[in-house]
Every structure is written in C-alpha cells, then in structure tokens.
Motif scaffolding. Structure first.
Motif, PDB file in Angstrom:
ATOM      1  N   GLY B  37     -45.071  -8.392  21.539  1.00 25.36           N
ATOM      2  CA  GLY B  37     -45.603  -9.319  20.546  1.00 25.36           C
ATOM      3  C   GLY B  37     -47.041  -9.712  20.776  1.00 25.36           C
ATOM      4  O   GLY B  37     -47.577 -10.572  20.085  1.00 25.36           O
ATOM      5  N   TYR B  42     -43.846  -6.817  15.660  1.00 25.19           N
ATOM      6  CA  TYR B  42     -43.286  -8.131  15.346  1.00 25.19           C
ATOM      7  C   TYR B  42     -43.687  -9.165  16.390  1.00 25.19           C
ATOM      8  O   TYR B  42     -43.786  -8.848  17.575  1.00 25.19           O
ATOM      9  CB  TYR B  42     -41.756  -8.027  15.286  1.00 25.19           C
ATOM     10  CG  TYR B  42     -41.085  -9.359  15.038  1.00 25.19           C
ATOM     11  CD1 TYR B  42     -41.009  -9.884  13.739  1.00 25.19           C
ATOM     12  CD2 TYR B  42     -40.552 -10.092  16.084  1.00 25.19           C
ATOM     13  CE1 TYR B  42     -40.412 -11.113  13.510  1.00 25.19           C
ATOM     14  CE2 TYR B  42     -39.946 -11.319  15.869  1.00 25.19           C
ATOM     15  CZ  TYR B  42     -39.892 -11.829  14.578  1.00 25.19           C
ATOM     16  OH  TYR B  42     -39.313 -13.045  14.356  1.00 25.19           O
ATOM     17  N   ARG B  43     -43.939 -10.385  15.922  1.00 24.23           N
ATOM     18  CA  ARG B  43     -44.224 -11.483  16.846  1.00 24.23           C
ATOM     19  C   ARG B  43     -43.497 -12.728  16.361  1.00 24.23           C
ATOM     20  O   ARG B  43     -43.565 -13.066  15.175  1.00 24.23           O
ATOM     21  CB  ARG B  43     -45.718 -11.748  16.854  1.00 24.23           C
ATOM     22  CG  ARG B  43     -46.128 -12.862  17.789  1.00 24.23           C
ATOM     23  CD  ARG B  43     -47.634 -13.079  17.733  1.00 24.23           C
ATOM     24  NE  ARG B  43     -48.113 -13.537  19.021  1.00 24.23           N
ATOM     25  CZ  ARG B  43     -49.373 -13.437  19.424  1.00 24.23           C
ATOM     26  NH1 ARG B  43     -50.263 -12.867  18.661  1.00 24.23           N
ATOM     27  NH2 ARG B  43     -49.733 -13.899  20.596  1.00 24.23           N
ATOM     28  N   CYS B  44     -42.817 -13.408  17.267  1.00 25.08           N
ATOM     29  CA  CYS B  44     -42.040 -14.586  16.861  1.00 25.08           C
ATOM     30  C   CYS B  44     -42.966 -15.709  16.399  1.00 25.08           C
ATOM     31  O   CYS B  44     -44.145 -15.725  16.712  1.00 25.08           O
ATOM     32  CB  CYS B  44     -41.154 -15.054  18.023  1.00 25.08           C
ATOM     33  SG  CYS B  44     -42.082 -15.795  19.367  1.00 25.08           S
ATOM     34  N   LEU B  53     -42.685 -16.290  24.180  1.00 22.97           N
ATOM     35  CA  LEU B  53     -43.191 -15.238  23.296  1.00 22.97           C
ATOM     36  C   LEU B  53     -42.461 -13.923  23.554  1.00 22.97           C
ATOM     37  O   LEU B  53     -41.971 -13.262  22.629  1.00 22.97           O
ATOM     38  CB  LEU B  53     -44.697 -15.044  23.515  1.00 22.97           C
ATOM     39  CG  LEU B  53     -45.326 -13.805  22.868  1.00 22.97           C
ATOM     40  CD1 LEU B  53     -45.444 -13.983  21.364  1.00 22.97           C
ATOM     41  CD2 LEU B  53     -46.696 -13.493  23.456  1.00 22.97           C
ATOM     42  N   TYR B  54     -42.369 -13.554  24.832  1.00 21.08           N
ATOM     43  CA  TYR B  54     -41.689 -12.301  25.180  1.00 21.08           C
ATOM     44  C   TYR B  54     -40.225 -12.339  24.713  1.00 21.08           C
ATOM     45  O   TYR B  54     -39.726 -11.424  24.056  1.00 21.08           O
ATOM     46  CB  TYR B  54     -41.670 -12.101  26.699  1.00 21.08           C
ATOM     47  CG  TYR B  54     -42.988 -11.706  27.355  1.00 21.08           C
ATOM     48  CD1 TYR B  54     -44.038 -11.149  26.623  1.00 21.08           C
ATOM     49  CD2 TYR B  54     -43.167 -11.864  28.727  1.00 21.08           C
ATOM     50  CE1 TYR B  54     -45.215 -10.787  27.245  1.00 21.08           C
ATOM     51  CE2 TYR B  54     -44.343 -11.506  29.361  1.00 21.08           C
ATOM     52  CZ  TYR B  54     -45.370 -10.965  28.614  1.00 21.08           C
ATOM     53  OH  TYR B  54     -46.525 -10.601  29.236  1.00 21.08           O
ATOM     54  N   THR B  57     -39.722 -12.790  20.742  1.00 19.66           N
ATOM     55  CA  THR B  57     -40.223 -11.618  20.021  1.00 19.66           C
ATOM     56  C   THR B  57     -39.242 -10.463  20.161  1.00 19.66           C
ATOM     57  O   THR B  57     -38.844  -9.835  19.184  1.00 19.66           O
ATOM     58  CB  THR B  57     -41.600 -11.178  20.569  1.00 19.66           C
ATOM     59  OG1 THR B  57     -42.551 -12.191  20.279  1.00 19.66           O
ATOM     60  CG2 THR B  57     -42.045  -9.870  19.943  1.00 19.66           C
ATOM     61  N   ARG B  58     -38.804 -10.233  21.376  1.00 24.52           N
ATOM     62  CA  ARG B  58     -37.937  -9.087  21.633  1.00 24.52           C
ATOM     63  C   ARG B  58     -36.509  -9.369  21.163  1.00 24.52           C
ATOM     64  O   ARG B  58     -35.835  -8.487  20.630  1.00 24.52           O
ATOM     65  CB  ARG B  58     -37.999  -8.717  23.122  1.00 24.52           C
ATOM     66  CG  ARG B  58     -39.404  -8.218  23.516  1.00 24.52           C
ATOM     67  CD  ARG B  58     -39.597  -8.110  25.029  1.00 24.52           C
ATOM     68  NE  ARG B  58     -38.715  -7.133  25.650  1.00 24.52           N
ATOM     69  CZ  ARG B  58     -38.898  -5.817  25.646  1.00 24.52           C
ATOM     70  NH1 ARG B  58     -39.961  -5.310  25.044  1.00 24.52           N
ATOM     71  NH2 ARG B  58     -38.041  -5.010  26.227  1.00 24.52           N
ATOM     72  N   GLY B  61     -36.824  -9.248  17.297  1.00 27.50           N
ATOM     73  CA  GLY B  61     -37.382  -8.025  16.711  1.00 27.50           C
ATOM     74  C   GLY B  61     -36.508  -6.788  16.873  1.00 27.50           C
ATOM     75  O   GLY B  61     -36.481  -5.920  16.004  1.00 27.50           O
TER      76      GLY B  61
END
Lengths: 476, 196
Positions: B37, B42-44, B53-54, B57-58, B61
C-alpha cells in the motif's frame, strides 16, 4: 575472576561497481533522493533482477586476497522482512551457498607479533534504502538511491580477544578492500560498516559465553569503545550473578552506551529460500584464475619486496606499502630516479608533511610523481642541495611548475665551481681570524661554523661536500 | 498425420500437486509482500501507523485464495518447517523434471488430457480448495519441470469441452505449435461449441 573476551565481526562493505547489483541504476553517492532508483529498485510489479557480473568479480577478488576457497556454485536467497526502506519486503542475499568460503587474514598485535584471524565466509547481497527523519516532522521519508547497492558481507570467526584486536582486524579488512580496489571504504558515507558479536568467559573455559550483537558501528574508534563498554556491562552482570541475554544491541555514540534493540525471542523469522528469479552462479577455475591475474600485489608481498629489492627499512617500507596510492607514487619515483632510498625519504618526509599540513590525500598531491622525481634527480646529480630542494619543492607545491624551470629561473643552481667556492671561503676565513686561530689550536669542531658561514654566504647554493673538503684543505 | 503413438509413464506425477502447492505458495508469500500500500495498488483508508497500513491494506486488498496461499507459503518457509516442506518439495520437483527428461529420450512430444475432469461450475469448489487444486494436476507437473506446454480443443464430454495438452522438451515451442497445427488441420474440434 579473570574474563576472556571473545569477538567476531560482520563487516559490510559496499562494492565499487558503477551500477547496482541487480539493476542498471547508478550507485553514485549523494544524488537527490530517489533519482537513482529504477523500477527494479522500487520493486514495481513484474520487474526481474539481473545480476551484475562486476560484483561477482569483486567478491572473488576479495576471496583470493584472503586466501579463501571460492564457492564454485553460489546461490542467492531471499531474506523476507517488512521494512519501509526495503520495497520488495525481502533482501536478496546468500545464506546457504556464499561466494567466498573459509579464508584468513593476519593482524599485527601491539607487541609486534602477528595473529591469524579466520574469515568464516563472505557473501554478496543488496543494500537497503535509507529512512530520512530530518525535514519530515512526524513522518519518515524514504530514499531508495542506496537500495540495491552491492554489498559484500564478511563474517569472521570468533577469533579476536580484545577490542584492540577487533580494530586491527577491521583496519586490515579495510585496507584489503581498498588495496584490491573493490570498495572506496568510505566510512562517513557508509561504504564500510560493521556489527560485532561480543561475549565473555572465564579464562580457561572452552565454551563460549552468551553473546550480544552490537549493530552498525561505523568507525574504528566506535568499534573499540562500543566493545569495551559492552564487555564492561557483561562483566558487571556476570559478577553480580546475573545472566547475559542473547540480543541485538545498538551502540549510541552520543551517550556512549549500548542498549537493547531486540532479544532473540523477538527476532524475525526471515524465511530464507533460494530466490526463484535468479539462477545459481557457477564459476569455473579458469574464470577464477583470470580474476586472480587482476589482483594487485598484496601488502605483505610489497612490504617484503621493498625491503629486499630496495633495501628500505621495515618502517619506511611499511608506511609506503600500507597505502596503494602511496606505493604507486613511490614506484614511479623509484623508477625515474633509480634511487629507492631518496625516493622513500622525500616521499615520507617532505611530501607527506606538506600533504598532511594541507589535509590532502596522496592522490590529490599538487606535485605529480614525475615532477617530484625530476626534483630528486637534481639532488642526485648535485645540481642543487637538499636544502635548496626543499625551497624548490615549496614553489612546485604552491605555484606549480617543473623543478628545472624553477631552479633556472630563480638561479638556485648549486655552485660546484671550485674557484667560486674558494673565493667565498677565503673571504670567510679572512673575516674570522679568531676562529681560524682556535681551529688551528685544535678546536676542530669549529669546522661546522665555517661550513655554515660559507653556505650562508653562497645563499645555500655551494655544494656542501665541496665546501667541507675545501675548508679542510685550507685550514689544514 | 504420420505420427506414431507410444505410451509412456511419468511415475512421479502423483507428487506434482503436493509439491506445487508448497512451492508456488512459498514464492507467492514472498512475491506479494511488495503489495504493502505504499507505492502502488490498493491502500486502506486512513492508516493509523505503518503496521496498520500494512495489515489493513493487505487484509482488505487480497482475496481468500491469495490469503490462503500467502499463509501456506509463509508456514512452509518458516524456521523448523523449511526442510520438511520447501526443501522436500524441491527434491520432488527434481524427480518430476527427470521423469520428463527420460521421456523425451523416447518421444518428441507428450500428449494427454489437460485436466482430469471437465470444468466445474463457478464457485462450486470454493469451499473445497484441495479438490480444486487437484484439477490442476496434469498441468502443474509441466510448470514444475519448466517445460513448454499448450492446450487445444479435443472434443466434448457430457457437452463440456475437453482439452488436449501437448508438452514439449525445453526450447521446443516451435515443434509444439507445428504439432498443434497439424492436429487442427486434421480435426475440427476447434471450430465447434457445446450444444445449446
């Protein structure tokens, strides 16, 4: 209790390739952030690494220089971990099959004896990017210029027994990588950094104590102080019946302390596995021998040769052989003057003093080896005295020009005409009848006085040998 | 067509699926790590910090199958399991590759069904990934060995299309295409559709 210190070092040295280990981006230091990071370095989807052959050659060179076995088949592995400056979230390294296997180097101890330190292995890997904290309040900037710069990680055996030995070893490796031209060894720019594994045990005990790893110590001085304070810390713990915890510690140069970063339990599981994007590297004996031919003469060989062929003292030979730029300069002087002694004396004396005073490296010398040899040749053929030569050198260094021109234009040519010197001497003797009297009465040490007066009167240009000889004759 | 048919045996083919579903997820767990991300994809929304974030996002996504593979691969590469899973799977891969090499000493190309069954319905096997994985069994052996393979229409079973797989030796793509072309010059399956 008497404690024995046990130290092993992991040295990371950046290889001086023009481009990165797996991409075509430049490795030059100091560019604007992220201007030297290509699609591969940024880990864009779908990119593939291509191995830089120069990095292989440099690693093999190092292996040959430390008399190590070369890994005929080496394999790149992925070391998986999430960190902002590692955009792939893995580092390509070599865990299972490194390019350089067991080797060794000799270090000199304070008492003058030598000690052999084993090198367990050395492997190729890529450097990470840099996290930037300045100029980013409450944020972190990422600069990927360094990402993908080739590194050679050199792992020693736990063979060192004091901080001083660790420094001597680090200096030795530093001089080797610079000498064979695989790294600039610039510690300020991070081209040469080291982690130290430190443990202590009671003298005589065979088993190693629990070790701690000190991270990222980037100067010779810090290695020494970091190890010393860590050893003190460990002794204090053990002597108060405590237990050393296996952990990674960070040295803080400002506070002069080490502090815990993470324990063994918190350590990452890096899930190493062979990188499927890269083929194993196979290297043949033939290729290894080809690389061997590119190796410069090693320091020890040079040291021995300077003493046996050129009859230099161990000290002078040692100084010159320790720096390849210095020895390159020396060898030009020697070849052009055919006099190793005077070459060494003037190089270590006059030229080095001038360079030190002006904070210059030998490679930045304002006087080229060829021109410097020209000056020395005028001493050797008696055109000028050593004293005048120093003046000429000063002019060459500050204003430039060749020795012959300066000698000519400033009228510094030595007076070797016996008649002219005799005329000066006669005048000196006539002006100092008292001293002549004393000399003749047996105070022969006054010869120095007459020589000095004569040289002064000739503005230093009279040939000192002739002056001596003629004075002795006349004072007979 | 002038070709002669010879039966061969690839004795380790039964190991292809288990080996593949160790190796492919292992690589995938590492390959997909870059989708964090930060730079692309895709990024949260409103990450609180880097880990958030990691993780989000994962987590948001990736789909279920991708997550499953990342988990399986991460497990297979973990300390203490690596030798039992990843290394063993690579050894099997080598055996499979050797089977093919031996076969190509005898024959020019290998032909067989592309899949053990005809296509299943969309979403039918989502809850049974193992049986879904096994439908790849004939093709993944080829992938593990690193060989070129292709699939062409070869008729119908219960009104569902059936594929004929042609496998060639390393760098024999030209021969593969020629063989497929000859087959289609002498057949018309590629012109037909299932009956409405």
């Amino acid at each position: 209790m008497q404690w024995e210190v046990v130290i092993g070092l992991e040295i990371h040295t950046q290889l001086a390739t023009k481009s990165k280990i797996f991409s075509g981006a430049s490795t030059a230091y100091g560019a604007e952030p992220n201007t030297q990071a290509c699609a591969v370095d940024m880990a864009l989807p779908g990119v593939l690494p291509v191995f830089n052959q120069k990095a292989l050659e440099m690693a093999v060179k190092f292996g040959l220089a430390i008399d190590a076995e070369i890994g005929k088949r080496s394999v790149f592995d992925r070391k998986n971990y999430f960190y902002p400056d590692s955009p792939k979230a893995y580092q390509i390294s070599q865990l299972y099959y490194p390019i350089v296997l067991t080797g060794h180097v000799d270090i000199e101890l304070e008492d003058g004896s030598t000690k052999t330190i084993g090198v367990t292995r050395a492997h190729l890997e890529e450097d990470a990017g840099k996290s930037l904290h300045e100029n980013f309040p409450s944020e972190t900037g990422i600069d990927l210029n360094r990402a993908g710069t080739p590194l050679l990680e050199i792992v020693s055996e736990p063979d060192m027994r004091s901080a001083q030995e660790a420094v001597a070893y680090m200096k030795k490796i530093h001089s080797i990588v610079r000498h064979i031209g695989i790294s600039d060894g610039n510690m300020q720019e991070g081209s040469f950094r080291c982690d130290a594994n430190v443990s202590i045990r009671p003298f005589g005990q065979k088993e190693f104590g629990t070790r701690t790893e000190l991270k990222n110590i980037n100067s010779f001085r810090f290695v020494e102080t970091a190890i010393e304070i860590e050893v003190e810390r460990q002794i204090e713990i053990l002597e108060s019946d405590g237990r050393i915890i296996q952990e990674t510690r960070l040295y803080d140069a400002d506070k002069n302390e080490t502090r815990s970063m993470r324990s063994k339990e918190e350590a990452n599981d890096y899930r190493y596995f062979p990188c499927p994007d890269l083929l194993p590297i196979d290297i043949s004996d033939e290729e290894i021998e080809k690389i061997r031919l590119q190796l410069p003469e090693m320091q020890e060989e040079k040291l021995a040769r300077y003493q046996s062929d050129f009859k230099l003292s161990e000290k002078d030979a040692g100084i010159i052989a320790s720096n390849i730029s210095l020895s390159d300069y020396f060898e030009i002087l020697q070849a052009k003057t055919n006099d190793a002694k005077i070459s060494a004396n003037w190089l270590i004396g006059e030229l080095s003093a001038y360079l030190n005073k002006n904070s210059l490296d030998i490679t930045e010398s304002p006087v080229s080896a060829e021109n410097f040899a020209g000056l020395l040749n005028r001493i050797l053929d008696n055109t000028i005295s050593g004293k005048i030569a120093k003046e000429v050198f000063e002019v060459m260094a500050t204003e430039g020009g060749e020795a012959d021109e300066i000698i000519e234009s400033k009228g510094l040519k030595q007076i070797t005409d016996t008649g002219a010197i005799e005329a000066i001497i006669d005048e000196i003797l006539a002006n100092n009848p008292g001293q002549v009297e004393q000399y003749k009465a047996g105070k022969v040490q006054l010869l120095g006085f007459f020589v000095g007066q004569t040289m002064k009167a000739s503005k230093g240009k009279a040939n000192p040998g002739q002056v001596n000889q003629l004075l002795k004759q006349k004072l007979g | 067509m002038g070709a002669s048919v010879q039966e061969i045996s690839l004795k380790n083919t039964n190991l292809a699926a288990p080996a593949y579903y160790i190796i492919a997820p292992s690589e995938c767990s590492s390959n997909l790590s870059r989708y964090d991300g930060v730079r692309y994809g895709y990024r949260c929304e409103d990450p609180k910090n880097l880990d958030d974030l990691y993780i989000r996002t994962r987590g948001e996504g990736f789909g279920a199958e991708v997550k499953r593979r990342i988990l399986v691969g991460t497990y297979a590469l973990s300390e203490g399991f690596y030798d039992a899973y990843y290394v063993k799977a690579q050894k099997i891969r080598r055996l499979i590759s050797q089977d093919f090499s031996d076969a190509f000493d005898e024959v020019d190309v290998i032909m067989g069904p592309t899949a053990p069954n005809t296509a299943f319905k969309l979403g039918e096997k989502t809850d049974d990934p193992l049986s879904m994985y096994l439908s790849d069994v004939y093709t993944i052996a080829v992938n593990l060995a690193g060989l070129p393979g292709m699939s062409i229409p070869a008729g119908f079973a219960n009104n569902m299309p059936v594929g004929l797989q042609i496998i060639g030796n390393y760098f024999s793509e030209e021969k593969l295409l020629n063989v497929a072309h000859q087959f289609q010059m002498n057949s018309d399956y590629h012109l037909k559709s299932p009956v409405e």
